[in-house]
Design an enzyme around this catalytic site. Structure first.
Site, PDB file in Angstrom:
ATOM      1  N   ASP A  82      45.560 -49.082 -54.118  1.00  0.00           N
ATOM      2  CA  ASP A  82      46.897 -48.978 -53.184  1.00  0.00           C
ATOM      3  C   ASP A  82      47.371 -50.246 -52.901  1.00  0.00           C
ATOM      4  O   ASP A  82      46.496 -51.219 -52.267  1.00  0.00           O
ATOM      5  CB  ASP A  82      46.349 -47.842 -52.002  1.00  0.00           C
ATOM      6  N   HIS A 180      53.170 -44.760 -42.707  1.00  0.00           N
ATOM      7  CA  HIS A 180      51.565 -44.705 -42.838  1.00  0.00           C
ATOM      8  C   HIS A 180      50.939 -44.777 -41.350  1.00  0.00           C
ATOM      9  O   HIS A 180      51.641 -44.874 -40.433  1.00  0.00           O
ATOM     10  CB  HIS A 180      51.061 -46.173 -43.331  1.00  0.00           C
ATOM     11  N   HIS A 208      54.036 -41.587 -49.970  1.00  0.00           N
ATOM     12  CA  HIS A 208      53.351 -42.470 -49.199  1.00  0.00           C
ATOM     13  C   HIS A 208      53.357 -41.772 -47.712  1.00  0.00           C
ATOM     14  O   HIS A 208      54.300 -41.328 -47.177  1.00  0.00           O
ATOM     15  CB  HIS A 208      53.311 -43.835 -48.973  1.00  0.00           C
ATOM     16  N   GLY A 209      52.279 -42.117 -46.785  1.00  0.00           N
ATOM     17  CA  GLY A 209      52.491 -41.587 -45.382  1.00  0.00           C
ATOM     18  C   GLY A 209      52.165 -40.165 -45.220  1.00  0.00           C
ATOM     19  O   GLY A 209      52.783 -39.488 -44.439  1.00  0.00           O
ATOM     20  N   ASN A 230      49.502 -39.128 -50.718  1.00  0.00           N
ATOM     21  CA  ASN A 230      48.580 -39.953 -50.088  1.00  0.00           C
ATOM     22  C   ASN A 230      48.023 -39.586 -48.786  1.00  0.00           C
ATOM     23  O   ASN A 230      48.932 -39.427 -47.928  1.00  0.00           O
ATOM     24  CB  ASN A 230      49.134 -41.526 -50.156  1.00  0.00           C
ATOM     25  N   VAL A 231      46.621 -39.724 -48.705  1.00  0.00           N
ATOM     26  CA  VAL A 231      46.280 -39.248 -47.303  1.00  0.00           C
ATOM     27  C   VAL A 231      44.984 -40.267 -46.906  1.00  0.00           C
ATOM     28  O   VAL A 231      44.176 -40.454 -48.124  1.00  0.00           O
ATOM     29  CB  VAL A 231      45.702 -37.794 -47.347  1.00  0.00           C
ATOM     30  N   THR A 233      44.665 -41.739 -43.344  1.00  0.00           N
ATOM     31  CA  THR A 233      44.274 -41.850 -41.716  1.00  0.00           C
ATOM     32  C   THR A 233      43.742 -40.486 -41.085  1.00  0.00           C
ATOM     33  O   THR A 233      42.498 -40.503 -40.378  1.00  0.00           O
ATOM     34  CB  THR A 233      45.602 -41.983 -40.752  1.00  0.00           C
TER      35      THR A 233
END
Length: 289
Positions: A82, A180, A208-209, A230-231, A233
């Site tokens: 990434d 993000h 994203h984020g 996308n994961v 955090t």
């Protein structure tokens, strides 16, 4: 099962109106519990690592662990690098066996972004490795890439079409208002922009984020053409928070098997919730096995 290129995985997801979650993994054990969660829900999945994780664990080591986990759980699995700005790291990942890489040249002018993306495409295409690129600037922090909120820019639909045509890139991450990390307020997602981009760009799009975005918003993004979500955090936080709670409750319980098991279960439940959110549960079909 061998690691798969994410190109056909994501093309199929977009055609069938569901998403595939790409989970950032930061340790070898996380590779296994992400795939365990996906296997229990019979879902395809993408493992992804930051450049920092590659430097910490080693590209070859990550690939070997991902292969072992994929073979053990027999789930369609892609392995993605990434947000990489360094061509040498991209080459290292591809040579090690990554099945997908992201060249992030979004901080450069359009022409330079095209140039750098085409260079990666020349390397990856003949090997069947998926390439992801970004247009616009997603705010927040991703590894050592920091984009201030005031510098975040949303992608222009017509530029997205031109970019895909000029580069041949098979997956595109357009900036559409997400960020993000964990949001301080409500994410400002431009759904009309997503719909317009998806209408004129015939490749799977990437969100994203995805951490902490309301479930209804993610589902809407997926329905509009965002095939990869996308994961990072939230998954990392669930794991770490379980360890912290363990020591708050029992500070003298130092057996790693005790606190790591709790962390694994917390992270697995988080991963499962994201898989269900994008609609990929039960999507593993005989043709994949």
């Amino acid at each position: 099962m061998a690691l798969l290129s994410t190109t056909p995985m994501l093309e199929k997801a977009r055609a069938n109106k569901h998403g595939i979650v790409a989970f950032n993994v930061h340790s070898f054990d996380s590779i296994f519990w992400v795939l365990e969660a996906a296997a229990e829900l019979k879902s395809p999945v993408i493992l992804q690592t930051t450049v920092g994780t590659v430097k910490s664990l080693g590209a070859k080591n990550i690939v070997e662990a991902a292969k072992a986990a994929s073979e053990h759980y027999n789930i369609p699995t892609g392995l993605h690098l990434d947000h990489c700005t360094d061509f040498d790291v991209i080459k290292e990942a591809i040579r090690a066996g990554y099945t997908s890489v992201m060249i992030d040249a979004s901080m450069h002018p359009f022409a330079e972004n095209v140039k750098r993306t085409k260079e990666v495409m020349e390397l990856a295409k003949s090997l069947g490795v998926n390439v992801e690129a970004e247009l616009g600037k997603v705010g927040g922090v991703e590894d050592d890439i920091v984009v201030a909120e005031e510098d975040a820019q949303k992608a222009v639909p017509e530029e997205c079409k031109q970019f895909v045509e000029m580069t041949g890139v098979p997956t595109l991450a357009p900036a559409i208002g997400t960020a993000h990390g964990i949001y301080k307020g409500e994410p400002d997602i431009d759904f009309d922009r997503i719909a317009k981009i998806a209408e004129i760009v015939d490749v799977p799009l990437v969100l994203h984020g995805g951490s902490a975005v309301p479930e209804a918003d993610v589902r809407r993004c997926v329905s509009l053409g965002m095939a990869k979500v996308n994961v990072s955090t939230e998954l990392k936080n669930a794991y770490s928070e379980a360890i912290r709670k363990h020591f708050e409750m029992d500070p003298d319980s130092l057996d790693p098997r005790a606190y790591l098991q709790k962390a694994k279960e917390a992270a697995k439940e988080m991963a499962k919730s994201k898989i269900r959110m994008v609609g990929s549960e039960g999507k593993v079909v005989p043709s994949f096995v």
